[in-house]
Scaffold this motif. Structure first.
Motif, PDB file in Angstrom:
ATOM      1  N   SER A 109       0.816  -1.210   0.000  1.00 40.84           N
ATOM      2  CA  SER A 109       0.000   0.000   0.000  1.00 40.84           C
ATOM      3  C   SER A 109       0.852   1.263   0.000  1.00 40.84           C
ATOM      4  CB  SER A 109      -0.937   0.009   1.211  1.00 40.84           C
ATOM      5  OG  SER A 109      -0.202  -0.035   2.419  1.00 40.84           O
ATOM      6  N   CYS A 110       2.167   1.150   0.262  1.00 43.36           N
ATOM      7  CA  CYS A 110       3.036   2.329   0.252  1.00 43.36           C
ATOM      8  C   CYS A 110       3.270   2.859  -1.159  1.00 43.36           C
ATOM      9  CB  CYS A 110       4.364   2.024   0.924  1.00 43.36           C
ATOM     10  SG  CYS A 110       5.474   1.012  -0.068  1.00 43.36           S
ATOM     11  N   ILE A 111       2.787   2.146  -2.167  1.00 38.57           N
ATOM     12  CA  ILE A 111       2.940   2.610  -3.552  1.00 38.57           C
ATOM     13  C   ILE A 111       2.060   3.814  -3.849  1.00 38.57           C
ATOM     14  CG2 ILE A 111       3.522   0.310  -4.383  1.00 38.57           C
ATOM     15  CD1 ILE A 111       0.608   0.201  -5.496  1.00 38.57           C
ATOM     16  N   TYR A 112       1.079   4.078  -2.997  1.00 35.01           N
ATOM     17  CA  TYR A 112       0.137   5.160  -3.267  1.00 35.01           C
ATOM     18  C   TYR A 112       0.709   6.515  -2.826  1.00 35.01           C
ATOM     19  CZ  TYR A 112      -3.425   1.654  -4.259  1.00 35.01           C
ATOM     20  OH  TYR A 112      -4.140   0.615  -4.818  1.00 35.01           O
ATOM     21  N   ASP A 123      -7.108   3.050  -8.571  1.00 38.95           N
ATOM     22  CA  ASP A 123      -6.747   3.955  -9.660  1.00 38.95           C
ATOM     23  C   ASP A 123      -6.077   5.243  -9.184  1.00 38.95           C
ATOM     24  OD1 ASP A 123      -8.961   5.186  -8.582  1.00 38.95           O
ATOM     25  OD2 ASP A 123     -10.134   5.203 -10.428  1.00 38.95           O
ATOM     26  N   TYR A 124      -5.771   5.362  -7.876  1.00 42.03           N
ATOM     27  CA  TYR A 124      -5.021   6.516  -7.384  1.00 42.03           C
ATOM     28  C   TYR A 124      -3.517   6.341  -7.576  1.00 42.03           C
ATOM     29  CZ  TYR A 124      -9.298   8.021  -4.983  1.00 42.03           C
ATOM     30  OH  TYR A 124     -10.579   8.428  -4.688  1.00 42.03           O
ATOM     31  N   LEU A 125      -3.089   5.185  -8.014  1.00 38.88           N
ATOM     32  CA  LEU A 125      -1.670   4.918  -8.249  1.00 38.88           C
ATOM     33  C   LEU A 125      -1.093   5.922  -9.250  1.00 38.88           C
ATOM     34  CD1 LEU A 125       0.781   3.030  -7.835  1.00 38.88           C
ATOM     35  CD2 LEU A 125      -0.080   1.664  -9.744  1.00 38.88           C
ATOM     36  N   LEU A 126       0.074   6.485  -8.898  1.00 43.55           N
ATOM     37  CA  LEU A 126       0.819   7.402  -9.773  1.00 43.55           C
ATOM     38  C   LEU A 126       0.074   8.713 -10.061  1.00 43.55           C
ATOM     39  CD1 LEU A 126       2.355   4.870 -12.338  1.00 43.55           C
ATOM     40  CD2 LEU A 126       3.516   6.025 -10.433  1.00 43.55           C
ATOM     41  N   THR A 127      -0.753   9.145  -9.126  1.00 44.62           N
ATOM     42  CA  THR A 127      -1.466  10.410  -9.311  1.00 44.62           C
ATOM     43  C   THR A 127      -0.821  11.573  -8.534  1.00 44.62           C
ATOM     44  OG1 THR A 127      -2.999   9.862  -7.516  1.00 44.62           O
ATOM     45  CG2 THR A 127      -3.676   9.288  -9.774  1.00 44.62           C
ATOM     46  N   ASP A 128       0.188  11.276  -7.687  1.00 46.44           N
ATOM     47  CA  ASP A 128       0.851  12.345  -6.919  1.00 46.44           C
ATOM     48  C   ASP A 128       2.148  11.793  -6.335  1.00 46.44           C
ATOM     49  OD1 ASP A 128       1.330  14.790  -5.724  1.00 46.44           O
ATOM     50  OD2 ASP A 128      -0.669  14.957  -4.837  1.00 46.44           O
ATOM     51  N   LEU A 130       5.062  10.374  -3.762  1.00 43.69           N
ATOM     52  CA  LEU A 130       5.134   9.317  -2.760  1.00 43.69           C
ATOM     53  C   LEU A 130       5.627   9.862  -1.426  1.00 43.69           C
ATOM     54  CD1 LEU A 130       6.914   6.713  -5.057  1.00 43.69           C
ATOM     55  CD2 LEU A 130       4.518   6.605  -4.336  1.00 43.69           C
ATOM     56  N   GLU A 131       5.458   9.057  -0.368  1.00 40.47           N
ATOM     57  CA  GLU A 131       6.054   9.363   0.922  1.00 40.47           C
ATOM     58  C   GLU A 131       7.583   9.244   0.792  1.00 40.47           C
ATOM     59  OE1 GLU A 131       7.718   9.725   4.455  1.00 40.47           O
ATOM     60  OE2 GLU A 131       5.632  10.283   4.122  1.00 40.47           O
ATOM     61  N   LYS A 268      10.621  12.410  15.908  1.00 45.94           N
ATOM     62  CA  LYS A 268      10.718  11.342  14.907  1.00 45.94           C
ATOM     63  C   LYS A 268       9.575  11.474  13.890  1.00 45.94           C
ATOM     64  CE  LYS A 268      14.270   9.282  16.793  1.00 45.94           C
ATOM     65  NZ  LYS A 268      15.581   9.233  16.110  1.00 45.94           N
ATOM     66  N   PRO A 269       9.809  10.967  12.647  1.00 42.89           N
ATOM     67  CA  PRO A 269       8.799  11.158  11.588  1.00 42.89           C
ATOM     68  C   PRO A 269       7.542  10.340  11.813  1.00 42.89           C
ATOM     69  CG  PRO A 269      10.567   9.725  10.820  1.00 42.89           C
ATOM     70  CD  PRO A 269      11.006  10.254  12.154  1.00 42.89           C
ATOM     71  N   ASP A 270       6.423  10.906  11.403  1.00 40.74           N
ATOM     72  CA  ASP A 270       5.138  10.213  11.454  1.00 40.74           C
ATOM     73  C   ASP A 270       4.915   9.331  10.235  1.00 40.74           C
ATOM     74  OD1 ASP A 270       3.909  10.801  13.861  1.00 40.74           O
ATOM     75  OD2 ASP A 270       3.043  12.674  13.140  1.00 40.74           O
ATOM     76  N   GLY A 271       5.522   9.718   9.096  1.00 42.24           N
ATOM     77  CA  GLY A 271       5.213   9.037   7.846  1.00 42.24           C
ATOM     78  C   GLY A 271       3.911   9.562   7.260  1.00 42.24           C
ATOM     79  N   THR A 272       3.321   8.788   6.385  1.00 46.18           N
ATOM     80  CA  THR A 272       2.079   9.192   5.719  1.00 46.18           C
ATOM     81  C   THR A 272       0.965   9.410   6.745  1.00 46.18           C
ATOM     82  OG1 THR A 272       2.723   7.892   3.793  1.00 46.18           O
ATOM     83  CG2 THR A 272       0.412   8.510   3.956  1.00 46.18           C
ATOM     84  N   PRO A 273       0.202  10.502   6.637  1.00 45.28           N
ATOM     85  CA  PRO A 273      -0.833  10.797   7.645  1.00 45.28           C
ATOM     86  C   PRO A 273      -1.885   9.705   7.777  1.00 45.28           C
ATOM     87  CG  PRO A 273      -0.425  12.712   6.266  1.00 45.28           C
ATOM     88  CD  PRO A 273       0.323  11.583   5.643  1.00 45.28           C
TER      89      PRO A 273
END
Length: 313
Positions: A109-112, A123-128, A130-131, A268-273
């Motif tokens: 799921s980190c590909i989004y 279909d949100y893949l490659l629309t913006d 990455l983390e 420390k980082p949170d990563g993706t919200p």
């Protein structure tokens, strides 16, 4: 898949691969071919070529990968990109060359995109963008998805991809420097309990939300898709339910029985919200998860930590 078909599970000793193996055996499949990393280096094209031409598997589950949590992904960036690209390229290409009937590739799921609309549709893949902390790993996985898709288009292969959400379960990695958040928290709270520590430090603010899936549910979903699904749409696999890291930490603290305090290291980082998968597609294909998060974590904790403490962790 017929029960007599030869099945190759790449990464059969890892958390995902071992779950696939357990589930297939329970369903009555018996014809397996497996090699561990000491027997077959999947980054070595010559070795992979020899293996496929000798064994000629009918079906391939590509679960082998170089994986880790935020720190590992951000530290070993070149290694994560290189090794995952090499593993994927070799196994997918040789599956085509040797006429594998069907291959299932495990992405993530980190590909989004980092700031995807929620829940995240396929279909949100490659629309913006990455983390940044796990960009190399994500790029490798995206490349694997696109390799499957385009081998289908050019060569008529039957290669499918799935995007699991955050996983946990038997054979997980509990090393604090390289593990994902759920197993890392289990390890931290368990160690704090047995060592009578007053506090447990957890990275970030606790605000990010994550979805968690027991690996046995993933195995059953993957086998279901291998038996029923063909297409170039990569399929999300998850529960459709998420929780904050703070809620997860409190839940694990309660299950472990730790009585101290949680200290949040906000430097420390949170990563993706937030990463919540839209699971409407896989639901429409006839699969839903069965293992509740509370039940799943309790089972993992009691089987891994309490039983193995008697043998030495």
């Amino acid at each position: 898949m017929n029960f007599s078909d030869k099945i190759y599970i790449a990464g059969h000793k890892g958390m995902v691969g071992s779950a696939i193996y357990r589930s297939l055996k329970q369903k009555g499949y018996t014809n397996f071919v497996m090699r561990d990393s000491s027997e077959l280096d999947l980054t070595n094209q010559e070795q992979v070529t020899s293996f496929f031409k000798e064994e000629k598997p009918d079906y391939v589950f590509l679960a082998a990968a170089k994986v880790g949590g935020i720190e590992a992904n951000n530290t070993f960036r070149g290694q994560f990109l290189y090794e995952n690209l090499m593993i994927q390229n070799n196994v997918i290409h040789l599956s085509y060359v040797c006429n594998v009937k069907k291959l299932l590739f495990f992405a993530s799921s980190c590909i989004y995109p980092k700031f995807s609309e929620q829940p995240i549709r396929e279909d949100y893949l490659l629309t913006d963008k990455l983390e940044p902390t796990n960009e190399p790993y994500a790029i490798a996985k995206i490349a694997g998805i696109k390799l499957c898709e385009n081998y289908n288009r050019q060569y008529g292969c039957n290669f499918i991809s799935v995007m699991p959400t955050n996983l946990y379960g038997p054979n997980d990695n509990y090393d604090l420097k390289h593990s994902h958040v759920l197993p890392a928290l289990l390890r931290k709270f368990h160690d704090a309990k047995i060592n009578d520590l007053r506090t447990v430090e957890v990275w970030g603010t606790g605000k990010p939300k994550r979805e968690f899936l027991h690996v046995d549910d993933l195995a059953n979903a993957s086998i279901h898709l291998m038996q029923t699904y063909s297409g170039n749409v990569s399929v999300n696999i998850g529960t459709g339910i998420d929780m904050s890291i703070k809620e997860l930490a409190e839940l694990i603290k309660d299950i472990v029985g730790y009585k101290g305090a949680i200290v949040w290291n906000k430097s420390k980082p949170d990563g993706t919200p937030r990463k919540l998968l839209d699971v409407s597609l896989i639901h429409s294909l006839g699969w839903q998860h069965t293992i509740d998060i509370n039940e799943g974590i309790k089972k993992v904790y009691f089987n891994k930590f309490l039983n193995e403490d008697k043998k030495g962790f």
